[in-house]
Design a protein around this motif. Structure first.
Motif, PDB file in Angstrom:
ATOM      1  N   PHE A  21      17.797  48.119   6.178  1.00  0.00           N
ATOM      2  CA  PHE A  21      16.587  48.880   6.464  1.00  0.00           C
ATOM      3  C   PHE A  21      16.109  48.693   7.904  1.00  0.00           C
ATOM      4  CE2 PHE A  21      16.254  48.123   1.803  1.00  0.00           C
ATOM      5  CZ  PHE A  21      16.373  49.449   1.411  1.00  0.00           C
ATOM      6  N   ASP A  22      16.881  47.987   8.707  1.00  0.00           N
ATOM      7  CA  ASP A  22      16.485  47.793  10.098  1.00  0.00           C
ATOM      8  C   ASP A  22      16.423  49.141  10.806  1.00  0.00           C
ATOM      9  OD1 ASP A  22      16.385  45.361  12.261  1.00  0.00           O
ATOM     10  OD2 ASP A  22      17.141  47.214  13.158  1.00  0.00           O
ATOM     11  N   ARG A  23      15.340  49.373  11.538  1.00  0.00           N
ATOM     12  CA  ARG A  23      15.124  50.678  12.163  1.00  0.00           C
ATOM     13  C   ARG A  23      16.097  50.949  13.316  1.00  0.00           C
ATOM     14  NH1 ARG A  23      10.694  53.805  11.211  1.00  0.00           N
ATOM     15  NH2 ARG A  23      10.645  54.432  13.408  1.00  0.00           N
ATOM     16  N   GLY A  24      16.704  49.905  13.845  1.00  0.00           N
ATOM     17  CA  GLY A  24      17.744  50.137  14.833  1.00  0.00           C
ATOM     18  C   GLY A  24      18.942  50.820  14.201  1.00  0.00           C
ATOM     19  N   LEU A  26      18.807  52.583  11.197  1.00  0.00           N
ATOM     20  CA  LEU A  26      18.421  53.843  10.583  1.00  0.00           C
ATOM     21  C   LEU A  26      17.904  54.890  11.559  1.00  0.00           C
ATOM     22  CD1 LEU A  26      16.583  52.551   7.379  1.00  0.00           C
ATOM     23  CD2 LEU A  26      18.906  53.457   7.543  1.00  0.00           C
ATOM     24  N   MET A  27      17.222  54.457  12.625  1.00  0.00           N
ATOM     25  CA  MET A  27      16.527  55.400  13.495  1.00  0.00           C
ATOM     26  C   MET A  27      16.903  55.270  14.976  1.00  0.00           C
ATOM     27  SD  MET A  27      14.310  57.017  11.495  1.00  0.00           S
ATOM     28  CE  MET A  27      13.432  56.860   9.943  1.00  0.00           C
ATOM     29  N   ALA A  28      17.824  54.382  15.305  1.00  0.00           N
ATOM     30  CA  ALA A  28      18.093  54.061  16.710  1.00  0.00           C
ATOM     31  C   ALA A  28      16.803  53.640  17.400  1.00  0.00           C
ATOM     32  CB  ALA A  28      18.743  55.224  17.447  1.00  0.00           C
ATOM     33  N   ASP A  29      15.934  52.982  16.627  1.00  0.00           N
ATOM     34  CA  ASP A  29      14.615  52.566  17.112  1.00  0.00           C
ATOM     35  C   ASP A  29      14.739  51.168  17.713  1.00  0.00           C
ATOM     36  OD1 ASP A  29      11.949  52.195  17.614  1.00  0.00           O
ATOM     37  OD2 ASP A  29      11.303  52.273  15.508  1.00  0.00           O
ATOM     38  N   ARG A  94      12.722  47.552  16.182  1.00  0.00           N
ATOM     39  CA  ARG A  94      11.369  47.436  15.647  1.00  0.00           C
ATOM     40  C   ARG A  94      11.342  46.605  14.360  1.00  0.00           C
ATOM     41  NH1 ARG A  94       7.374  50.552  17.692  1.00  0.00           N
ATOM     42  NH2 ARG A  94       8.913  52.083  18.397  1.00  0.00           N
ATOM     43  N   GLY A  95      12.503  46.290  13.831  1.00  0.00           N
ATOM     44  CA  GLY A  95      12.575  45.434  12.658  1.00  0.00           C
ATOM     45  C   GLY A  95      12.913  46.183  11.383  1.00  0.00           C
ATOM     46  N   ALA A  96      12.770  45.493  10.263  1.00  0.00           N
ATOM     47  CA  ALA A  96      13.179  46.035   8.972  1.00  0.00           C
ATOM     48  C   ALA A  96      12.007  46.081   7.998  1.00  0.00           C
ATOM     49  CB  ALA A  96      14.314  45.192   8.393  1.00  0.00           C
ATOM     50  N   ASP A  99      11.216  49.798   3.406  1.00  0.00           N
ATOM     51  CA  ASP A  99      11.943  51.024   3.066  1.00  0.00           C
ATOM     52  C   ASP A  99      12.001  51.923   4.300  1.00  0.00           C
ATOM     53  OD1 ASP A  99      13.347  52.853   1.579  1.00  0.00           O
ATOM     54  OD2 ASP A  99      11.894  52.926  -0.059  1.00  0.00           O
ATOM     55  N   ARG A 100      12.809  52.963   4.229  1.00  0.00           N
ATOM     56  CA  ARG A 100      12.974  53.903   5.331  1.00  0.00           C
ATOM     57  C   ARG A 100      11.761  54.823   5.424  1.00  0.00           C
ATOM     58  NH1 ARG A 100      14.806  59.097   6.266  1.00  0.00           N
ATOM     59  NH2 ARG A 100      16.154  59.423   8.093  1.00  0.00           N
ATOM     60  N   ASP A 101      11.260  55.005   6.657  1.00  0.00           N
ATOM     61  CA  ASP A 101      10.129  55.894   6.895  1.00  0.00           C
ATOM     62  C   ASP A 101      10.129  56.285   8.360  1.00  0.00           C
ATOM     63  OD1 ASP A 101       7.739  57.304   6.950  1.00  0.00           O
ATOM     64  OD2 ASP A 101       6.627  55.791   5.824  1.00  0.00           O
ATOM     65  N   PHE A 102       9.789  57.542   8.662  1.00  0.00           N
ATOM     66  CA  PHE A 102       9.728  57.964  10.054  1.00  0.00           C
ATOM     67  C   PHE A 102       8.568  57.298  10.794  1.00  0.00           C
ATOM     68  CE2 PHE A 102      12.515  61.319   8.593  1.00  0.00           C
ATOM     69  CZ  PHE A 102      13.299  61.578   9.708  1.00  0.00           C
TER      70      PHE A 102
END
Length: 286
Positions: A21-24, A26-29, A94-96, A99-102
Motif C-alpha cells: 500500500f506504499d504510495r510510491g 501505487l501512485m509514484a508519490d 509519502r508512506g503506506a 488502503d489505496r486512496d487518491f
C-alpha cells in the motif's frame, strides 16, 4: 549481498520489505536522489540534500529524516558495502496508509517510507565512454509539467532510453515546442564558438546538482556560459555537445539524430570540464 537501509534499519537486501500500500508503489508519490561516491566519499551531498528538501516541500511531504542523519546513513552504507566508486540511491515516499486512496493521507497518521541502497560501480570516474562520446536521438517531451521536482515518475525517461537503444544510440534528448528540454536522466548542453549553452532553469527541467557545479566551475575557469533554450538543429551544427549527471559527470555527445558533430570525437570543452569537475569535487567530497 548488499546491506540496504529501510525505515531506520540496515538489512540484507533480500530481507528488505515495503508495504504493497506504499504510495510510491501505487501512485509514484515519492521523490529520490542519487549521490555518487568516489574514493569512498560522497560527491555534492549538500546539493542533493537541499534539492531533496525542496522536492519534499513542493509535494507537501514531511521530511522524515534530518540532513545530518541522512549523511550518516549514506556514510554507513558506503562503509558496510565497501563502496569505493559507485552510487547511493535514496527514495522517500509519502508512506503506506491502510488502503489505496487518491487523497493524501494524514501526515500525523502515516510515516513516510525511507529507502537507500548502494550500487557498486568500479571505474565510474575513468569511464572509457567519456573518451569517445555518446550518441543521442531526439524524442517528444510528453512528461508532466513539474520536472523540477525529482519524483519517481520515471516511466517515460525509461521508455526514452529504450527508444535510443533500439536506434543503436546511447540516450535521448527530449524536445518540447521545438526546443531541447533535457536528456532522459541528465541535463543537455551545446558549445558554439567556445560558449557553453544550456537551457535556463524553470519547471521544465530538473535543477541538476552536477549542472550547478559544472557551470560554476566553467565560470571560474573563465568560460562563457549562456542559459537559454536551443533546438536540435542548432545542436547538430554546434562545435560540441555534452550531458551532465551524478552518474556520468560530464559526458561528451558526438552524434545527434544521426548527424555527427565535428569529426565525431569529443572536442576540448567537455573533456576539460569533466577533468575540472572530478578534481574539484574530490577536493570537497565528504
Amino acid at each position: 549481498m548488499r546491506t540496504v537501509y529501510v525505515n531506520g534499519e540496515y538489512l540484507p537486501e533480500n530481507e528488505a520489505k515495503v508495504s504493497i500500500f506504499d504510495r510510491g508503489f501505487l501512485m509514484a508519490d515519492g521523490v529520490y536522489e542519487v549521490t555518487s561516491v568516489l574514493g569512498g566519499k560522497l560527491i555534492d551531498f549538500d546539493g542533493h540534500a537541499v534539492r531533496l528538501e525542496r522536492s519534499l516541500s513542493e509535494l507537501d511531504m514531511p521530511a522524515p529524516i534530518s540532513k545530518d542523519d541522512l549523511l550518516e546513513v549514506h556514510r554507513e552504507l558506503v562503509r558496510l558495502n565497501g563502496i569505493d566508486e559507485g552510487l547511493i540511491y535514496l527514495q522517500i515516499t509519502r508512506g503506506a496508509p491502510d488502503d489505496r486512496d487518491f487523497v493524501f493521507p494524514d501526515p500525523e497518521k502515516v510515516t513516510p517510507t525511507v529507502v537507500l541502497f548502494t550500487q557498486n560501480k568500479p571505474g565510474l570516474a575513468a569511464n572509457p565512454q567519456a573518451a569517445k562520446g555518446i550518441k543521442v536521438i531526439s524524442i517528444e517531451d510528453i512528461r508532466w509539467g513539474r520536472r523540477d521536482i525529482k519524483t519517481v515518475q520515471l516511466l517515460y525517461p525509461s521508455m526514452g532510453k529504450m527508444m535510443a537503444k533500439k536506434a543503436g544510440c546511447d540516450d535521448a534528448w527530449m524536445v518540447e515546442e521545438g526546443k531541447v528540454t533535457e536528456g532522459t536522466s541528465n541535463n543537455a548542453y551545446i558549445v558554439k564558438g567556445g560558449k557553453i549553452i544550456t537551457r535556463h532553469l524553470s519547471n521544465d527541467i530538473l535543477h541538476g546538482i552536477t549542472r550547478a557545479a559544472v557551470l560554476r566551475f566553467a565560470r571560474e575557469a573563465q568560460m562563457e556560459v549562456e542559459e537559454r533554450s536551443f533546438t536540435i538543429e542548432e545542436a547538430q551544427s554546434a562545435d560540441e555537445a555534452f550531458i551532465t549527471s551524478a552518474s556520468t559527470f560530464v559526458m561528451p555527445v558526438v552524434e545527434i539524430d544521426g548527424v555527427t558533430l565535428g569529426d565525431g570525437t569529443p572536442g576540448k570543452v567537455a573533456p576539460r570540464l569533466r577533468e575540472i569537475y572530478l578534481d574539484e569535487s574530490l577536493k570537497a567530497a565528504m
